[in-house]
Scaffold this active site. Sequence first.
Site, PDB file in Angstrom:
ATOM      1  N   ARG A   4       0.824  -1.220   0.000  1.00 16.40           N
ATOM      2  CA  ARG A   4       0.000   0.000   0.000  1.00 16.40           C
ATOM      3  C   ARG A   4       0.857   1.269   0.000  1.00 16.40           C
ATOM      4  O   ARG A   4       0.482   2.295   0.568  1.00 16.40           O
ATOM      5  CB  ARG A   4      -0.970   0.035   1.175  1.00 16.40           C
ATOM      6  CG  ARG A   4      -1.784  -1.226   1.353  1.00 16.40           C
ATOM      7  CD  ARG A   4      -2.548  -1.588   0.114  1.00 16.40           C
ATOM      8  NE  ARG A   4      -3.230  -2.875   0.274  1.00 16.40           N
ATOM      9  CZ  ARG A   4      -3.900  -3.460  -0.715  1.00 16.40           C
ATOM     10  NH1 ARG A   4      -3.957  -2.916  -1.921  1.00 16.40           N
ATOM     11  NH2 ARG A   4      -4.497  -4.613  -0.522  1.00 16.40           N
ATOM     12  N   ASN A  63       2.732  -7.732   7.611  1.00 15.35           N
ATOM     13  CA  ASN A  63       2.827  -9.066   6.998  1.00 15.35           C
ATOM     14  C   ASN A  63       4.326  -9.354   6.936  1.00 15.35           C
ATOM     15  O   ASN A  63       4.977  -9.147   5.924  1.00 15.35           O
ATOM     16  CB  ASN A  63       2.205  -9.067   5.606  1.00 15.35           C
ATOM     17  CG  ASN A  63       0.736  -8.666   5.664  1.00 15.35           C
ATOM     18  OD1 ASN A  63      -0.032  -9.164   6.487  1.00 15.35           O
ATOM     19  ND2 ASN A  63       0.346  -7.724   4.823  1.00 15.35           N
ATOM     20  N   LYS A 100       0.834  -8.795  13.763  1.00 18.87           N
ATOM     21  CA  LYS A 100      -0.406  -9.139  13.062  1.00 18.87           C
ATOM     22  C   LYS A 100      -0.491 -10.656  13.098  1.00 18.87           C
ATOM     23  O   LYS A 100       0.312 -11.345  12.458  1.00 18.87           O
ATOM     24  CB  LYS A 100      -0.342  -8.637  11.624  1.00 18.87           C
ATOM     25  CG  LYS A 100      -1.494  -9.085  10.732  1.00 18.87           C
ATOM     26  CD  LYS A 100      -1.402  -8.439   9.346  1.00 18.87           C
ATOM     27  CE  LYS A 100      -2.512  -8.921   8.432  1.00 18.87           C
ATOM     28  NZ  LYS A 100      -2.455  -8.256   7.105  1.00 18.87           N
ATOM     29  N   GLU A 159      -5.696 -12.416   7.927  1.00 17.13           N
ATOM     30  CA  GLU A 159      -5.364 -12.448   6.498  1.00 17.13           C
ATOM     31  C   GLU A 159      -4.228 -13.434   6.205  1.00 17.13           C
ATOM     32  O   GLU A 159      -3.261 -13.106   5.519  1.00 17.13           O
ATOM     33  CB  GLU A 159      -5.008 -11.047   6.000  1.00 17.13           C
ATOM     34  CG  GLU A 159      -6.169 -10.077   6.136  1.00 17.13           C
ATOM     35  CD  GLU A 159      -5.902  -8.706   5.521  1.00 17.13           C
ATOM     36  OE1 GLU A 159      -4.737  -8.283   5.502  1.00 17.13           O
ATOM     37  OE2 GLU A 159      -6.867  -8.075   5.061  1.00 17.13           O
ATOM     38  N   ARG A 212     -18.274  -8.583   9.146  1.00 16.09           N
ATOM     39  CA  ARG A 212     -16.860  -8.370   9.454  1.00 16.09           C
ATOM     40  C   ARG A 212     -16.656  -7.249  10.480  1.00 16.09           C
ATOM     41  O   ARG A 212     -15.726  -7.283  11.281  1.00 16.09           O
ATOM     42  CB  ARG A 212     -16.143  -8.042   8.139  1.00 16.09           C
ATOM     43  CG  ARG A 212     -14.720  -7.676   8.284  1.00 16.09           C
ATOM     44  CD  ARG A 212     -14.083  -7.575   6.899  1.00 16.09           C
ATOM     45  NE  ARG A 212     -12.856  -6.808   6.969  1.00 16.09           N
ATOM     46  CZ  ARG A 212     -12.112  -6.482   5.930  1.00 16.09           C
ATOM     47  NH1 ARG A 212     -12.481  -6.851   4.710  1.00 16.09           N
ATOM     48  NH2 ARG A 212     -11.008  -5.790   6.080  1.00 16.09           N
ATOM     49  N   LYS A 243      -7.586  -0.417  14.440  1.00 16.98           N
ATOM     50  CA  LYS A 243      -7.827   0.558  13.367  1.00 16.98           C
ATOM     51  C   LYS A 243      -8.963   1.493  13.765  1.00 16.98           C
ATOM     52  O   LYS A 243      -9.873   1.090  14.492  1.00 16.98           O
ATOM     53  CB  LYS A 243      -8.162  -0.162  12.061  1.00 16.98           C
ATOM     54  CG  LYS A 243      -6.970  -0.898  11.472  1.00 16.98           C
ATOM     55  CD  LYS A 243      -7.264  -1.491  10.096  1.00 16.98           C
ATOM     56  CE  LYS A 243      -6.025  -2.229   9.591  1.00 16.98           C
ATOM     57  NZ  LYS A 243      -6.197  -2.782   8.232  1.00 16.98           N
ATOM     58  N   ASP A 290     -11.966  -1.342   7.691  1.00 14.80           N
ATOM     59  CA  ASP A 290     -10.599  -1.238   7.178  1.00 14.80           C
ATOM     60  C   ASP A 290     -10.312   0.116   6.525  1.00 14.80           C
ATOM     61  O   ASP A 290     -10.258   0.193   5.298  1.00 14.80           O
ATOM     62  CB  ASP A 290     -10.338  -2.357   6.165  1.00 14.80           C
ATOM     63  CG  ASP A 290      -8.875  -2.438   5.794  1.00 14.80           C
ATOM     64  OD1 ASP A 290      -8.065  -1.794   6.460  1.00 14.80           O
ATOM     65  OD2 ASP A 290      -8.553  -3.155   4.831  1.00 14.80           O
ATOM     66  N   GLU A 341      -4.543   4.268   0.975  1.00 14.58           N
ATOM     67  CA  GLU A 341      -4.945   3.013   0.329  1.00 14.58           C
ATOM     68  C   GLU A 341      -6.333   3.125  -0.294  1.00 14.58           C
ATOM     69  O   GLU A 341      -6.565   2.642  -1.396  1.00 14.58           O
ATOM     70  CB  GLU A 341      -4.926   1.867   1.362  1.00 14.58           C
ATOM     71  CG  GLU A 341      -5.463   0.563   0.798  1.00 14.58           C
ATOM     72  CD  GLU A 341      -5.395  -0.603   1.782  1.00 14.58           C
ATOM     73  OE1 GLU A 341      -4.851  -0.428   2.887  1.00 14.58           O
ATOM     74  OE2 GLU A 341      -5.892  -1.682   1.426  1.00 14.58           O
ATOM     75  N   HIS A 354     -16.274  -0.043   1.028  1.00 14.72           N
ATOM     76  CA  HIS A 354     -15.602  -1.194   0.446  1.00 14.72           C
ATOM     77  C   HIS A 354     -16.160  -1.602  -0.901  1.00 14.72           C
ATOM     78  O   HIS A 354     -16.376  -2.785  -1.166  1.00 14.72           O
ATOM     79  CB  HIS A 354     -15.656  -2.389   1.420  1.00 14.72           C
ATOM     80  CG  HIS A 354     -14.303  -3.043   1.543  1.00 14.72           C
ATOM     81  ND1 HIS A 354     -13.586  -3.483   0.457  1.00 14.72           N
ATOM     82  CD2 HIS A 354     -13.518  -3.305   2.623  1.00 14.72           C
ATOM     83  CE1 HIS A 354     -12.437  -3.990   0.858  1.00 14.72           C
ATOM     84  NE2 HIS A 354     -12.363  -3.878   2.167  1.00 14.72           N
TER      85      HIS A 354
HETATM   86  C1  BDP Z   1      -5.577  -3.837   4.589  1.00 12.46           C
HETATM   87  C2  BDP Z   1      -4.614  -3.867   3.458  1.00 12.46           C
HETATM   88  C3  BDP Z   1      -3.597  -4.958   3.557  1.00 12.46           C
HETATM   89  C4  BDP Z   1      -2.974  -4.941   4.944  1.00 12.46           C
HETATM   90  C5  BDP Z   1      -4.053  -5.049   5.982  1.00 12.46           C
HETATM   91  C6  BDP Z   1      -3.544  -4.884   7.406  1.00 12.46           C
HETATM   92  O1  BDP Z   1      -5.344  -3.987   2.249  1.00 12.46           O
HETATM   93  O2  BDP Z   1      -2.644  -4.754   2.549  1.00 12.46           O
HETATM   94  O3  BDP Z   1      -2.058  -5.965   5.088  1.00 12.46           O
HETATM   95  O4  BDP Z   1      -4.980  -4.028   5.815  1.00 12.46           O
HETATM   96  O5  BDP Z   1      -3.763  -3.823   7.961  1.00 12.46           O
HETATM   97  O6  BDP Z   1      -6.065  -2.543   4.631  1.00 12.46           O
HETATM   98  O7  BDP Z   1      -2.967  -5.800   7.946  1.00 12.46           O
END
Ligand code: BDP
Length: 695
Positions: A151, A193, A270, A274, A318, A342, A347, A375, A503
């Site tokens: 991002r 990540n 994290k 995901e 979600r 967040k 998101d 983003e 979204h």
């Molecule tokens: C989302 C993004 C992704 C991030 C994720 C996060 O699309 O790329 O890894 O959040 O915050 O907004 O972990």
Amino acid sequence: MRISELTFIVAIAGMISSCGKTGQLCDVNGHNLWFHSLSEGKAQILSEDKSTMSIADNEIHNYWKGKQTVSCLLLNDAEPELGNEGYRIEFSKNDIHIYSNTETGVLYGVYDLLRRQETDGIMSDGQVTEIPAFDVRILNHWDNPNLTVERGFAGQSLWKWEELPDRVRPEYEEYARANASVGINATVLNNVNADPCMLTPEYLEKVRVLADIFRPYGIKVYLSLNFAAPKHLAGLGTSDPLDADVIRFWNDKVAEIYSIIPDFGGFLVKANSEGQSGPQDYGRTHADGANMIADALKPYGGIVMWRAFVYAATAEDRAMQAVDEFMPLDGQFHSNVIIQIKNGPIDFQPREPFSPLFGQMEKTKMMVEVQVTQEYLGHSNHLVYLHPMWKECLDSDTYMRGEGSTVAKVTEGKVLKYGMSAIAGVANIGDSVNWCGHHFAQANWYAFGRMAWNPELTSEQIADEWLKQTFTDNSKFVRPITELMLASRENTVHYEMPLGLHHIFAGAGHYGPGPWEQSMRRDWSPTFYHKAAADGIGFDRTMNGSGAVAQYHEPLKSLYDNVETCPEELILWFHHLPWDYTMKNGETLWNALCHTYQHGINAAAAYIDTWASVRKYVDDWRWNQINDKLIRQAKDALWWRDACIGYFQQFSGMELPSDCSPVQHSYDDLRKFRLRISNYETPAPDALPEYGLIK
Ligand code: BDP
């Protein structure tokens, strides 16, 4: 009072301009950030002596233009109420004194003084005392070892891992200085990540170099960790947080890190989100995982920022999952764990209500994560000043302990006593010459720092400061452009996702619209979020729907639940409504949607005129680059409107109101082309004809 004094005799430096690697352009290409007006006719930085006090000395020596003599006085804890980072500036006709308990506090005071100099804030008499609201004011870089930035829209990673530790770029220190000047005191260098390689001795050596450069600027380094590191790095058969070998691995790793970086800040994690590994892989909880890492850090004073960004494909809604997963763990986290949440429950959408988790956990430290990188708000192509969005969250009342328990107060640790507070911003910085891709995106980096220092500052104050330091203090420039900045976030909501829509992006790029898209996971599909159909549009989160409203305390629960009282800017977040639903002003929901989009596209087109009106106050280089991006933004806004309204119209069956400009391309055409993400991509040969701007 015991004061050890350190006085700087100030000379007005008559140094000749030299602009480092970028030569002449350095003054105007945006590389100087908000030091632009300071840098005119002066050397860039920096003294050879890298102690904090000599940096402070150097800054005053080079950039203070006033008549008063400036002296900096280290109080050595004689005024405990100033804490570790606070400072006091006393002004008189001939002298200015900056007092702090620490060298870092002095440096902050110096940057405050220089900011005042550029923004008309120098007093002839009186004093100001500043103490930061949050202890840890941290940027989160989502940078990968291979130089890509998740991002990231401003080139590649600033951290040139392959060159480190041998080659040290000047930008590392410039970055530290920029952060210190706005009070940012911490940075996570790598992506959430996380690649496990970041914790290898080879990478820790590289990290050490950066930590050494940042230290005199008051900045501590943190790393994101990969929870499966014991498996990846030590070949263990498990990463189970209750396994003795795993615990030993982390204890040893942490000891190793502190032997290399003695003031290492801690980890960002994290986990089970995901596809990332986490304690749940072993039937353990987030608390088990976080506490195991926290215990390893505890002897060294390190902390764990454990993210609450979790959701599963199976969830009905979600938006509810963070509360569902974390509330049962309230009270179980060790004292050096802080849950990083967040701002909104989904998101980083252009508008979300605040995350209800902020109002829920009473026995756990929490911190806000905002996204500085755009983003979901036009990447570094669109001018969007984000402070109003963040402040909307911080000022939201959670009603955790009655009225006044705002997200800011809760996370500052003022509602329940925390002992440690933090706020994070996902960085928008890369290796592009102007750092952020869009010159105006620098304002968001700046604003994050200022807000983390003082969440009470208004969006207007911060925009005004930034503009004066970055361009000029001429009010004929500052006034209209402040106004433009202040309206920009709301306008982007208007042309992307008004009235609580969220979204509805095309693909995973999160740039253009894709209301028609259905991904393989429904919780990644626009259709899951807008639920447009013949009966109406919007996500029902009332007590008749997903019930997400119940995660908010009263009076919010009822306020959001009742369509009559739900704020209209969030109405489709909480309600599924018929197309002909009557809005407060008497028009139908359909007309309101069309008018709001129209408002957004008109506003985006008007930026171009406003920018033209200030041409003479801006250097050609930056003026042209910004102008090109504004044209792009206005066209993108039209694309958004045409795609969304065109798509929704098949369900509403209603006409565009006559005062709306006609659609230029049908949604059926638009769905064949994805809105180009990069400015530099060549459009496909059979691409759509260009959008004509409305005049
Ligand atoms: C989302 C993004 C992704 C991030 C994720 C996060 O699309 O790329 O890894 O959040 O915050 O907004 O972990």
